[in-house]
Design an enzyme around this catalytic site. Structure first.
Site, PDB file in Angstrom:
ATOM      1  N   HIS A  76      -8.456  70.454 -39.635  1.00 46.28           N
ATOM      2  CA  HIS A  76      -7.221  70.149 -40.378  1.00 46.28           C
ATOM      3  C   HIS A  76      -7.598  69.457 -41.679  1.00 46.28           C
ATOM      4  O   HIS A  76      -8.326  68.472 -41.675  1.00 46.28           O
ATOM      5  CB  HIS A  76      -6.296  69.255 -39.551  1.00 46.28           C
ATOM      6  CG  HIS A  76      -5.555  70.003 -38.484  1.00 46.28           C
ATOM      7  ND1 HIS A  76      -4.188  69.984 -38.370  1.00 46.28           N
ATOM      8  CD2 HIS A  76      -5.990  70.811 -37.501  1.00 46.28           C
ATOM      9  CE1 HIS A  76      -3.815  70.754 -37.361  1.00 46.28           C
ATOM     10  NE2 HIS A  76      -4.887  71.256 -36.803  1.00 46.28           N
ATOM     11  N   TYR A 203       3.899  63.558 -39.192  1.00 41.05           N
ATOM     12  CA  TYR A 203       4.241  62.187 -38.801  1.00 41.05           C
ATOM     13  C   TYR A 203       5.588  61.905 -39.461  1.00 41.05           C
ATOM     14  O   TYR A 203       5.661  61.807 -40.681  1.00 41.05           O
ATOM     15  CB  TYR A 203       3.190  61.199 -39.305  1.00 41.05           C
ATOM     16  CG  TYR A 203       1.859  61.265 -38.568  1.00 41.05           C
ATOM     17  CD1 TYR A 203       0.906  62.234 -38.871  1.00 41.05           C
ATOM     18  CD2 TYR A 203       1.563  60.342 -37.567  1.00 41.05           C
ATOM     19  CE1 TYR A 203      -0.306  62.280 -38.199  1.00 41.05           C
ATOM     20  CE2 TYR A 203       0.340  60.386 -36.889  1.00 41.05           C
ATOM     21  CZ  TYR A 203      -0.581  61.353 -37.209  1.00 41.05           C
ATOM     22  OH  TYR A 203      -1.783  61.392 -36.548  1.00 41.05           O
ATOM     23  N   PRO A 292      -1.633  54.631 -30.771  1.00 38.78           N
ATOM     24  CA  PRO A 292      -2.142  55.980 -31.041  1.00 38.78           C
ATOM     25  C   PRO A 292      -1.790  56.558 -32.414  1.00 38.78           C
ATOM     26  O   PRO A 292      -2.339  57.593 -32.790  1.00 38.78           O
ATOM     27  CB  PRO A 292      -1.500  56.823 -29.935  1.00 38.78           C
ATOM     28  CG  PRO A 292      -0.261  56.082 -29.565  1.00 38.78           C
ATOM     29  CD  PRO A 292      -0.550  54.633 -29.786  1.00 38.78           C
ATOM     30  N   LYS A 296      -7.087  56.736 -33.832  1.00 35.50           N
ATOM     31  CA  LYS A 296      -8.402  56.108 -34.047  1.00 35.50           C
ATOM     32  C   LYS A 296      -9.159  55.839 -32.743  1.00 35.50           C
ATOM     33  O   LYS A 296     -10.374  55.628 -32.765  1.00 35.50           O
ATOM     34  CB  LYS A 296      -8.232  54.762 -34.771  1.00 35.50           C
ATOM     35  CG  LYS A 296      -7.937  54.855 -36.233  1.00 35.50           C
ATOM     36  CD  LYS A 296      -9.131  55.263 -37.052  1.00 35.50           C
ATOM     37  CE  LYS A 296      -8.815  56.491 -37.787  1.00 35.50           C
ATOM     38  NZ  LYS A 296      -9.607  57.423 -38.247  1.00 35.50           N
ATOM     39  N   TYR A 384      -7.824  57.857 -42.135  1.00 30.53           N
ATOM     40  CA  TYR A 384      -7.534  58.894 -41.129  1.00 30.53           C
ATOM     41  C   TYR A 384      -8.775  59.721 -40.826  1.00 30.53           C
ATOM     42  O   TYR A 384      -9.073  60.020 -39.672  1.00 30.53           O
ATOM     43  CB  TYR A 384      -6.395  59.784 -41.639  1.00 30.53           C
ATOM     44  CG  TYR A 384      -5.722  60.599 -40.557  1.00 30.53           C
ATOM     45  CD1 TYR A 384      -4.573  60.100 -39.909  1.00 30.53           C
ATOM     46  CD2 TYR A 384      -6.198  61.846 -40.175  1.00 30.53           C
ATOM     47  CE1 TYR A 384      -3.939  60.831 -38.918  1.00 30.53           C
ATOM     48  CE2 TYR A 384      -5.573  62.579 -39.179  1.00 30.53           C
ATOM     49  CZ  TYR A 384      -4.449  62.074 -38.566  1.00 30.53           C
ATOM     50  OH  TYR A 384      -3.833  62.795 -37.575  1.00 30.53           O
TER      51      TYR A 384
HETATM   52  C1  PHB Z   1      -2.345  64.280 -30.268  1.00 31.11           C
HETATM   53  O1  PHB Z   1      -2.369  65.465 -30.637  1.00 31.11           O
HETATM   54  O2  PHB Z   1      -2.321  63.983 -29.053  1.00 31.11           O
HETATM   55  C2  PHB Z   1      -2.311  63.194 -31.280  1.00 31.11           C
HETATM   56  C3  PHB Z   1      -2.547  63.505 -32.606  1.00 31.11           C
HETATM   57  C4  PHB Z   1      -2.485  62.508 -33.570  1.00 31.11           C
HETATM   58  C5  PHB Z   1      -2.201  61.196 -33.198  1.00 31.11           C
HETATM   59  C6  PHB Z   1      -1.990  60.877 -31.865  1.00 31.11           C
HETATM   60  C7  PHB Z   1      -2.040  61.867 -30.905  1.00 31.11           C
HETATM   61  O3  PHB Z   1      -2.113  60.242 -34.156  1.00 31.11           O
END
Ligand code: PHB
Length: 391
Positions: A76, A203, A292, A296, A384
């Site tokens: 990504h 997000y 989450p 990280k 990130y």
């Molecule tokens: C996930 O795909 O489980 C996932 C992706 C990004 C995050 C948290 C969980 O920030």
């Protein structure tokens, strides 16, 4: 009757950190024994987050073809921040020249377990550590699958046994000892059978709270929405779950499909007061946990392991204590940067239950500051994608 095994490094916990550490030590010719209280199947099927930093993928490359992060996972090059119904892309390539890979943690675990077993690693499932005796030759006191006493005598013990660590008490003097912060919300996570709603992760901040649109494959998707920490995961019908998700992602139509897995993830920020005592050290969730948002957790565990493996090389191959002495301080720098980033992403994107109108408007101002500033976008992308391993 107690069974005793002797090795150079005893590793308590066969998560990503413990398994990768055993691999790095083996590359230096240092023998280790890894134990975990769970079965192999439990370890390989626990659903966790799915984003790997580029540095994590590169370290996993060292296990050879067993790592499927690049073949099965997806690269990504950006994420979308969404607020007030509009999406804003953060382009990683343009800002920091790096990328991340979407490859779920349990797949990483399958790869690591297969690679370690193929390499002849002493890796024992269903063995529960009960205590760790400090000393020049520390010992892990455990019970084997049949409940019989099982002891590992080693030159060094590493606690990679997760957030409910047994090793932590031996390092900090108590199983709690740490800096921590709770949050007044949790994530409701679902897995569904549907094509992706978006190519990249979204997000999303909305007046109803946060949502994350993530993916797993062409046919399975992972999504989360902000909920109360006491939410019962069975309290929603499928239609209600889609409503809850959709209203938090205004402006993007989610592709729906049967939901086959649901869970509520409570989260908190935690850093143990000490990361090392004598011949015992902590890595990964045993040492720290992050919320989450920003993914990280596993990456930070892998960064600890990179440092500790080098410190154990110095100690066990050359008798040089200095890198080990420096481990807590060096690891803490990245840990606290990641704590800040995870807290920042969490507080910028979620809506606290007691948020005032002022708080809401300030939060939108913050989001706008980030997306409209080259510095804001660059900070987000850099954190990130992960800081270089020298930091
Ligand atoms: C996930 O795909 O489980 C996932 C992706 C990004 C995050 C948290 C969980 O920030």
């Amino acid at each position: 009757m107690t069974t005793t095994v002797r090795t150079r490094v005893a590793i308590v916990g066969a998560g990503p950190a413990g398994l990768l550490l055993s691999h790095l030590l083996a590359r230096s010719g240092i023998e280790s024994v890894v134990i975990d209280r769970r079965t192999r199947d439990e370890i390989e099927s626990t659903i966790r987050a799915g984003i790997l930093e580029q540095g994590t993928v590169e370290l996993l490359d060292t296990i050879g073809e067993a790592s499927r992060a690049r073949t099965v996972g997806h690269r990504h090059d950006g994420i979308e921040l969404r607020f007030e119904g509009e999406g804003h892309r953060i382009d990683f390539g343009e800002t920091v020249g790096r990328a991340v890979w979407l490859y779920p943690q349990h797949e990483v675990l399958k790869d690591l377990i297969a690679a370690r077993l193929a390499a002849g690693q002493d890796l024992r499932f269903g063995v529960t550590a009960e205590a760790i005796d400090d000393g020049d030759r520390p010992r892990v006191l455990a019970r084997d699958v049949d409940g019989q006493p099982f002891t590992i005598e080693a030159e060094f013990v590493v606690g990679s046994d997760g957030s409910r660590s047994v090793a932590r008490a031996a390092v900090t003097g108590s199983s709690q000892g740490g800096y921590f912060r709770e949050y007044p919300f949790a994530w409701f996570g679902i897995l569904c059978e549907a094509p992706p709603s978006s190519e990249e992760l979204i997000y999303s901040n909305s007046p109803d709270g946060f949502a994350l649109v993530s993916q797993r494959s062409a046919t399975v998707q992972r999504m989360y929405f902000q909920c109360d920490p006491d939410t019962d995961s069975d309290a929603f019908s499928e239609a209600q779950l889609w409503d809850e998700l959709q209203k938090r992602v205004p402006g993007t139509e989610l592709t729906q499909g049967p939901i086959f897995q649901r869970d509520v993830l409570r989260f908190r920020s935690f850093v143990a007061h000490e990361l090392r005592r004598g011949r015992i050290a902590l890595v990964g969730d045993a040492a720290h946990t992050v919320p989450p948002t920003g993914a990280k957790g596993m990456n930070l565990a892998i960064a600890d392991v990179r440092l500790l493996a080098a410190a154990l090389d110095a100690l066990l191959l050359r008798g040089d204590e200095r890198p080990l002495d420096a481990y807590p301080e060096t690891a803490s720098r990245r840990i606290w940067k990641a704590q800040h980033f995870s807290w920042w992403m969490t507080s910028m994107l979620h809506v606290a239950p007691d948020a005032t109108d002022f708080d809401r408007r300030r939060q939108l101002g913050e989001l706008r500051t980030v997306v409209e500033s080259a510095h804001g976008r660059a900070y987000l992308a850099e954190a990130y994608c992960g800081w270089p391993s020298s930091e």
